[in-house]
Design an enzyme around this catalytic site. Structure first.
Site, PDB file in Angstrom:
ATOM      1  N   ASP A   1      -6.863  -1.432   1.195  1.00 50.56           N
ATOM      2  CA  ASP A   1      -7.375  -0.440   2.243  1.00 50.56           C
ATOM      3  C   ASP A   1      -8.108  -1.454   3.303  1.00 50.56           C
ATOM      4  O   ASP A   1      -9.251  -1.968   3.089  1.00 50.56           O
ATOM      5  CB  ASP A   1      -8.398   0.493   1.400  1.00 50.56           C
ATOM      6  CG  ASP A   1      -8.833   1.711   2.706  1.00 50.56           C
ATOM      7  OD1 ASP A   1      -7.913   2.107   3.518  1.00 50.56           O
ATOM      8  OD2 ASP A   1      -9.871   2.131   2.546  1.00 50.56           O
TER       9      ASP A   1
ATOM     10  N   ASP B   1     -10.166  -0.416   6.633  1.00 49.27           N
ATOM     11  CA  ASP B   1     -10.573   0.414   7.875  1.00 49.27           C
ATOM     12  C   ASP B   1     -11.402  -0.208   8.685  1.00 49.27           C
ATOM     13  O   ASP B   1     -12.265  -1.107   8.696  1.00 49.27           O
ATOM     14  CB  ASP B   1     -11.725   1.428   6.985  1.00 49.27           C
ATOM     15  CG  ASP B   1     -10.937   2.237   5.924  1.00 49.27           C
ATOM     16  OD1 ASP B   1      -9.615   2.669   6.327  1.00 49.27           O
ATOM     17  OD2 ASP B   1     -11.569   2.709   4.969  1.00 49.27           O
TER      18      ASP B   1
ATOM     19  N   ARG C   1      -5.676   2.072  -4.499  1.00 54.14           N
ATOM     20  CA  ARG C   1      -4.669   1.595  -3.497  1.00 54.14           C
ATOM     21  C   ARG C   1      -4.791   0.049  -3.762  1.00 54.14           C
ATOM     22  O   ARG C   1      -5.894  -0.707  -4.082  1.00 54.14           O
ATOM     23  CB  ARG C   1      -5.335   2.007  -2.021  1.00 54.14           C
ATOM     24  CG  ARG C   1      -6.716   1.737  -1.521  1.00 54.14           C
ATOM     25  CD  ARG C   1      -7.819   2.339  -1.976  1.00 54.14           C
ATOM     26  NE  ARG C   1      -7.386   3.930  -1.470  1.00 54.14           N
ATOM     27  CZ  ARG C   1      -7.570   4.604  -0.349  1.00 54.14           C
ATOM     28  NH1 ARG C   1      -8.038   3.719   0.682  1.00 54.14           N
ATOM     29  NH2 ARG C   1      -7.428   5.665  -0.220  1.00 54.14           N
TER      30      ARG C   1
ATOM     31  N   ARG D   1       0.848  -1.161  -0.151  1.00 59.67           N
ATOM     32  CA  ARG D   1      -0.018   0.015   0.104  1.00 59.67           C
ATOM     33  C   ARG D   1       0.643   1.225   0.042  1.00 59.67           C
ATOM     34  O   ARG D   1       1.781   1.465   0.837  1.00 59.67           O
ATOM     35  CB  ARG D   1      -0.883   0.032   1.251  1.00 59.67           C
ATOM     36  CG  ARG D   1      -1.724   1.220   1.582  1.00 59.67           C
ATOM     37  CD  ARG D   1      -2.627   1.765   0.677  1.00 59.67           C
ATOM     38  NE  ARG D   1      -3.488   2.847   0.973  1.00 59.67           N
ATOM     39  CZ  ARG D   1      -4.354   3.041   1.744  1.00 59.67           C
ATOM     40  NH1 ARG D   1      -4.917   1.895   2.321  1.00 59.67           N
ATOM     41  NH2 ARG D   1      -4.708   4.151   1.917  1.00 59.67           N
TER      42      ARG D   1
HETATM   43  N1  PH2 Z   1     -12.445   3.825  -0.509  1.00 64.25           N
HETATM   44  C1  PH2 Z   1     -12.181   5.333  -0.462  1.00 64.25           C
HETATM   45  C2  PH2 Z   1     -12.610   6.008  -1.436  1.00 64.25           C
HETATM   46  N2  PH2 Z   1     -13.533   5.801  -2.344  1.00 64.25           N
HETATM   47  N3  PH2 Z   1     -15.065   3.944  -3.228  1.00 64.25           N
HETATM   48  C3  PH2 Z   1     -15.329   2.753  -3.296  1.00 64.25           C
HETATM   49  N4  PH2 Z   1     -16.244   2.326  -4.065  1.00 64.25           N
HETATM   50  N5  PH2 Z   1     -14.738   1.922  -2.427  1.00 64.25           N
HETATM   51  C4  PH2 Z   1     -13.727   2.121  -1.443  1.00 64.25           C
HETATM   52  O1  PH2 Z   1     -13.378   1.325  -0.876  1.00 64.25           O
HETATM   53  C5  PH2 Z   1     -13.370   3.641  -1.460  1.00 64.25           C
HETATM   54  C6  PH2 Z   1     -14.025   4.539  -2.388  1.00 64.25           C
HETATM   55  C7  PH2 Z   1     -11.297   5.661   0.450  1.00 64.25           C
HETATM   56  O2  PH2 Z   1     -11.016   4.763   1.302  1.00 64.25           O
HETATM   57 MG    MG Z   2     -11.270   3.700   3.344  1.00 62.50          MG
HETATM   58 MG    MG Z   3      -7.949   3.645   5.029  1.00 60.53          MG
END
Ligand code: PH2
Ligand code: MG
Ligand code: MG
Length: 156
Positions: free
Chosen positions: A93, A95, A90, A81
């Protein structure tokens, strides 16, 4: 043990492989209670970028949410990453969305995640595996799902 909700996202190189190995890694580092299907979703915010694959995991851990977040960052880093553009593409990710009986306003570890309540790519997979869940401060996620635009998020 504290139950926590983790959102997975990937949209570079081989997103399906990154999501799949992230689930494996979560199972090694924590107790993996449940994993959702994988969803394809149109990118929300950020620059022009490929579609995402998203999923949600429910984990159990004896550690604090901030320790869990550190492990999530380690897993992201080992997936190569890079952090250049905010909301940019990325490889992986991870979260931390919510933790049972826990809220934090620490800017390094905001719990619940400040945008989870409006993100279909988080709420749909989460509702699939825990339909009765509540997002603290926002109420039942089943109600949130009804109040947002879910077009552009497709269960694979
Ligand atoms: N994550 C983001 C920004 N935008 N869009 C989608 N569809 N899925 C994501 O996981 C995502 C995003 C920032 O973490
Ligand atoms: Mg995110
Ligand atoms: Mg994140």
């Amino acid at each position: 043990m504290t139950q926590m909700v983790v959102a997975l996202g990937a949209n570079l190189t081989e997103p399906a492989a990154f999501i799949s190995s992230a689930f494996d890694e979560l199972a090694l580092r924590f107790t993996l209670v449940k994993r959702s299907s994988v969803y394809r979703s149109r990118p929300v915010g950020g620059p022009d970028q490929p579609d995402y694959l998203n999923a949600v995991a429910i984990i159990d851990s004896p550690d604090s949410p901030s320790d869990v977040l550190r492990v999530l960052h380690e897993i992201e880093n080992s997936a190569g990453r890079e952090r250049t553009v905010r909301w940019g593409p990325r490889t992986l990710d991870l979260d931390l969305i919510a933790a049972e009986n826990f809220q934090s306003e620490d800017p390094e570890c905001l719990i619940p995640h400040p945008r989870a309540h409006e993100r279909a790519f988080v709420l749909l997979p989460w509702a699939e595996i825990d339909p009765d869940a509540e997002l603290s401060g926002y109420g039942p996620i089943a109600e949130l799902v009804k109040s947002i635009d879910v077009t552009g998020v497709e269960r694979l």
